[in-house]
Design an enzyme around this catalytic site. Structure first.
Site, PDB file in Angstrom:
ATOM      1  N   ASP A  49       0.815  -1.215   0.000  1.00 56.00           N
ATOM      2  CA  ASP A  49       0.000   0.000   0.000  1.00 56.00           C
ATOM      3  C   ASP A  49       0.851   1.269   0.000  1.00 56.00           C
ATOM      4  O   ASP A  49       0.691   2.141   0.866  1.00 56.00           O
ATOM      5  CB  ASP A  49      -0.933   0.002   1.218  1.00 56.00           C
ATOM      6  CG  ASP A  49      -1.789  -1.240   1.288  1.00 56.00           C
ATOM      7  OD1 ASP A  49      -2.268  -1.691   0.238  1.00 56.00           O
ATOM      8  OD2 ASP A  49      -1.979  -1.775   2.403  1.00 56.00           O
ATOM      9  N   GLU A 222     -11.068   0.988  -3.822  1.00 54.02           N
ATOM     10  CA  GLU A 222     -10.382   1.448  -2.612  1.00 54.02           C
ATOM     11  C   GLU A 222      -9.088   2.167  -2.984  1.00 54.02           C
ATOM     12  O   GLU A 222      -8.741   2.296  -4.158  1.00 54.02           O
ATOM     13  CB  GLU A 222     -10.079   0.252  -1.701  1.00 54.02           C
ATOM     14  CG  GLU A 222      -9.232  -0.818  -2.373  1.00 54.02           C
ATOM     15  CD  GLU A 222      -9.186  -2.123  -1.601  1.00 54.02           C
ATOM     16  OE1 GLU A 222      -9.820  -2.222  -0.540  1.00 54.02           O
ATOM     17  OE2 GLU A 222      -8.510  -3.050  -2.071  1.00 54.02           O
TER      18      GLU A 222
END
Length: 574
Positions: A49, A222
């Site tokens: 991420d 997302e």
């Protein structure tokens, strides 16, 4: 076309000014840049991420850490290619609440980092904890503030947008009216923030419902980022879930609140359509962030995986980097290739930089415990409730108490770990330890989460010193160890016992040496897939860890002394 990335404007203006200045020079030797090669992954191992920003003096990048502490490692590069870790964003116990949270699928999810008017901001989510928050710092190496929580922001993956005199938070959230049309139906929403009062303003706006085409039931949109470029707002997000169907998609609008129109050629990055049996596959690409180098060229950092069989990988979701090209006003990641490459040419590296510790490629790193504090590569499982380890820097010894095994499940065990960063790797340590009972154990582990690990340790059997190999019981909700093999120690115990774990794609092997010369294997080859994300679940990779444990109900008044630790990686792709 001249692009200006609004949220990274300050440093980009400086970079463009330098580029223009040096482009006017007649001699190539006057340029501050030199060509080099991007080597992927730029951060191997469990560094998922990624989010990157440009600040006053270079680039800063952060990553998710879930239940590990310190949380959110932060890396610095002067030129987007030479990276070094400078600290952690969450490095004080009062910043987090991890007790009882899952190690691999709860706590600290994906962070994002931004720079604005002299201040660095990180937005993130404490999942199944206190929710979405923002921390800030003037110096990104430390200290970062305590978190400010925004309870009205329901969801994950928040990202700040500084747009003229307003601040927004864009994030993943529930389906409209909290009524999903299918499993994985999510939205991207936008809230305005008052950063002075540290509250939300008004009501949230739904920017994206479901994904690019809701009729196709896209799942888990997302990791959103909004970029203000040439008068347009670009919203980049990931679809498909963070596995083999992961993909990056792009939308744009003339207004920050929408309506956002998806690009007809989405996705802008994916590997989901490629042959899974191709050599050295890179899969699960997505959760991307866009950035410009010092000469104004566009790049993207994103997560991806390197499986060794099917969808089995133990190195976790790693950070990769690839070039970006704008086509008809839309960004495309990795535009010249179908497959994400292990290397890319990079022409904007700064010259004459000091050599720093390698973070990627093949390398060997050794920690002799000669500093007063642990190296930044070490992390704990959750937050230690007291200082149960000590470093004797002059003597080069890390001394660890033995804590009860049950602390592994919801608290903080006596475990200090660092990431497995290669498919082919080894971790070796030297230990002095005198167990008093068969419940006392100290050694080295390879761990994926609380109930998924192998443990090579020194202990007692029938009053005799032994080396034991355990595997955790993944089916039990209790702390249980299964003995796989044991071997009697025959030496006089004068030299520290050396323990080693080696990985080779789908296997782990375990060995020990009483003299540092002759090595004996124990337990044969063990299945590495037991620790793969595909088998174990969650969002993390494996860690090699120094681990001491007492199988009794209380702390043992006994310590194990570690003299050094060495990690080595040797992947064939390099």
């Amino acid at each position: 076309m001249k692009f200006i990335l609004f949220k990274k404007l300050h440093f980009f203006i400086l970079a463009v000014g330098l580029a223009v200045l040096f482009s006017q020079c007649q001699q190539a030797t006057n340029t501050p840049y030199e060509p080099t090669t991007i080597v992927n992954p730029i951060l191997p191992g469990f560094y998922p991420d990624p989010s990157v920003c440009a600040g006053e003096d270079g680039y800063y990048m952060v990553h998710s850490t879930f239940g590990y502490f310190p949380g959110i490692p932060i890396f610095y590069s002067p030129d987007l290619v030479h990276w070094e870790q400078i600290g952690h964003v969450l490095n004080r116990p009062e910043q987090v609440q991890f007790e009882g949270l899952g190690l691999g699928n709860e706590a600290i999810f994906a962070p994002t980092i931004e720079y604005h008017n002299g201040t660095y901001y990180v937005a993130c989510t404490e999942v199944w904890g206190r929710g979405n928050f923002v921390v800030s710092a003037q110096d990104p190496s430390d200290p970062w503030s305590n978190p400010t929580f925004f309870p009205e922001v329901s969801g994950i993956d928040p990202s700040l947008v500084f747009d003229e005199d307003k601040v927004y938070m864009v994030y993943n959230s529930d389906a409209p009216d909290n009524t999903p049309l299918y499993e994985g139906h999510r939205t991207i929403r936008l809230y305005e923030l008052d950063m002075d009062e540290k509250v939300v303003v008004g009501e949230p706006t739904i920017l994206v419902n479901g994904g690019v085409d809701i009729s196709e039931e896209p799942v888990w949109i997302e990791g959103p980022h909004i970029y203000h470029i040439d008068g347009m707002y670009y919203l980049s997000a990931a679809e498909g879930g963070t596995s083999v169907n992961h993909r990056q998609v792009i939308f744009r609008s003339e207004d920050i609140r929408g309506p956002y129109v998806p690009w007809e050629k989405n996705p802008i990055l994916t590997q989901m359509h490629l042959d899974p049996n191709r050599p050295n596959p890179i899969t699960s690409t997505g959760h991307a962030d866009l950035i410009q180098d010092l000469e104004g060229n566009w790049w993207s950092v994103f997560l991806a995986c390197r499986p060794y069989e099917g969808n089995h990988y133990n190195t976790g979701r790693e950070t990769f980097m690839a070039p970006v090209r704008w086509e008809d006003g839309w960004p495309v990641i990795n535009p010249d290739f179908e497959e994400v490459q292990y290397t890319y040419a990079f022409n904007s590296a700064l010259k004459n930089l000091e050599e720093i510790r390698p973070l990627n490629g093949n390398f060997t790193l050794r920690d002799d415990f000669t500093r007063d504090e642990l190296d930044m590569t070490w992390v704990h499982i959750r937050v230690p409730d007291r200082p149960w380890y000590q470093i004797d820097a002059p003597g080069g010894v890390l001394s660890m108490e033995l804590l009860p095994g049950e602390k592994m499940l919801e608290s903080s065990p006596s475990f200090i770990g660092r990431r497995q960063q290669h498919l082919v790797s080894s971790a070796t340590t030297a230990i002095e330890f005198t167990p008093q009972t068969e419940d006392h154990k100290a050694g080295i582990a390879i761990l994926q989460k609380e109930n998924r690990f192998y443990y090579l340790c020194q202990s007692l059997e029938n009053g005799q010193p032994v080396v034991q190999l355990f595997r955790s019981n993944a089916e039990s909700s209790l702390y249980e160890l299964e003995l796989m093999a044991s071997a009697l120690l025959e030496g006089d115990g004068q030299a520290p016992l050396q323990l080693r774990i080696e990985s080779d794609h789908d296997t782990y092997t375990f060995s020990f040496s009483e003299d540092g010369q002759t090595w004996s294997t124990i337990g044969g080859e063990q299945d590495a897939r037991f620790l793969s994300t595909q088998s174990a679940g969650g969002f993390v990779g494996c860690l090699y860890g120094l681990y001491t444990v007492s199988l009794g109900d209380s702390d043992a008044d006994i310590r194990a002394d570690y003299h050094w630790f060495e990690y080595s990686g040797d992947d064939e792709i390099y």
